[in-house]
Design an enzyme around this catalytic site. Structure first.
Site, short mmCIF file in Angstrom:
data_model
loop_
_atom_site.label_atom_id
_atom_site.label_comp_id
_atom_site.label_asym_id
_atom_site.label_seq_id
_atom_site.Cartn_x
_atom_site.Cartn_y
_atom_site.Cartn_z
N ARG A 59 28.86 1.01 -55.94
CA ARG A 59 29.17 0.70 -54.61
C ARG A 59 28.44 0.09 -53.97
O ARG A 59 27.36 0.96 -53.92
CB ARG A 59 29.75 1.58 -53.44
CG ARG A 59 30.84 2.31 -54.28
CD ARG A 59 31.79 3.75 -53.49
NE ARG A 59 32.72 4.05 -54.21
CZ ARG A 59 33.03 5.86 -53.80
NH1 ARG A 59 33.07 5.87 -52.44
NH2 ARG A 59 33.77 5.90 -54.03
N ASP A 61 26.30 -1.79 -50.25
CA ASP A 61 26.94 -2.01 -48.98
C ASP A 61 27.66 -3.45 -48.72
O ASP A 61 27.25 -4.38 -49.25
CB ASP A 61 25.99 -1.37 -48.49
CG ASP A 61 25.51 -0.22 -48.18
OD1 ASP A 61 26.49 0.61 -49.09
OD2 ASP A 61 24.31 0.42 -47.94
N ARG A 207 17.48 0.52 -49.19
CA ARG A 207 17.33 0.14 -47.56
C ARG A 207 16.60 1.43 -46.85
O ARG A 207 16.74 0.52 -46.10
CB ARG A 207 18.44 -0.40 -47.03
CG ARG A 207 19.31 -1.34 -47.42
CD ARG A 207 20.57 -1.63 -46.85
NE ARG A 207 20.52 -1.95 -46.04
CZ ARG A 207 21.88 -2.33 -45.05
NH1 ARG A 207 23.09 -1.95 -45.10
NH2 ARG A 207 21.13 -2.38 -43.55
#
Length: 276
Positions: A59, A61, A207
């Site tokens: 997945r 973001d 991140r």
């Protein structure tokens, strides 16, 4: 109206997918948000006449791009597996592209068969903004960055570690162990590229990690402090995440993959700005 059941599948089709994450709320289907999975599943349902579940390798973001995401679906269609890329591209919006499709065995799974995922984060360090880098880079001009210090900070991460310091809240994952397989930080004129390869990634991991890494590169945080941050799980010190638009899922690797290397291995172009 589509049938509520899906016929017994006769083939499993793997896809190599590129998408620009700018206008997506991530990969995974969500209520009231535009997602990559939903767009492709809708296209498949329109072609086949029944709902199809698309299984992704991972997945991403909201706002994160993908150069070679991998997914698979099952179908009883007589359409040859290698034709699906062309067919789907005629139904999909312009910010999604299927690079290739191929048939795989019923035991092959886009997520569970994957040996690694690799992400690349790109930072643009020139003092002047550039519209042509804005969608794919973090414009970090507040201080000069030392990519050699950043590479030195990354090296101790290689191995199997508990990386809860780089784990965002609201994750369904039960643990924070990650096997980091490779790290790299290198400069190309005003661009700094950070690549991290692992068996899997925590929610928001790259991140958050890059957000702290730039503090090392700018001299705000020492190498020892950065290492202690994740070794001793000092999550409270991780104050911010790097912007999503600088991140790209570069590739997903498999022991048994039906696609040639040029289709999936390194398909995100590196920026080059000549000063001559």
């Amino acid at each position: 109206m589509l049938e509520s059941y899906q016929p017994t599948p006769t083939q499993r089709v793997a896809l190599v997918i590129q998408y620009l994450g700018t206008h997506f709320h991530g990969w995974q289907r969500q209520l009231q948000h535009r997602t990559v999975q939903e767009e492709i599943e809708t296209a498949l349902a329109n072609i086949l006449g029944y709902p199809v579940t698309l299984h992704g390798a991972g997945r991403t973001d909201a706002g994160v791009h993908a150069a070679a995401q991998v997914a698979h679906f099952d179908t009883n269609s007589v359409i040859p597996a290698h034709k699906w890329a062309t067919i789907l591209n005629s139904y999909l919006p312009k910010d999604i592209l299927i690079r290739a499709s191929a048939g795989v065995s019923q035991s092959w799974h886009a997520r569970f068969s994957a040996a690694y995922r690799r992400y690349r984060y790109t930072i643009y360090t020139d003092q002047r903004p550039n519209l042509f880098t804005k969608a794919f880079c973090w414009h970090y001009y507040h201080a000069s960055l030392d990519e050699l210090l950043m590479q030195a900070a990354l090296k101790p991460l290689v191995g199997c570690h508990h990386l809860g310091a780089f784990h965002r809240a609201n994750s369904s994952r039960k643990h924070s162990w990650v096997e980091v397989q490779a790290v790299e930080c290198y400069r190309s004129d005003p661009f700094i590229h950070i690549e991290i390869q692992a068996d899997g990634f925590l929610y928001g991991m790259v991140r958050l990690l890059v957000g702290m890494l730039v503090q090392v590169g700018s001299g705000q945080r020492s190498l020892a402090n950065f290492t202690d941050l994740w070794k001793y799980e000092r999550r409270e010190e991780v104050k911010y995440a790097a912007p999503s638009h600088g991140l790209c899922l570069l590739r997903v690797g498999y022991p048994d993959f039906p696609f040639p290397k040029e289709v999936w291995f390194d398909t995100q172009p590196l920026y080059v700005i000549s000063q001559h």
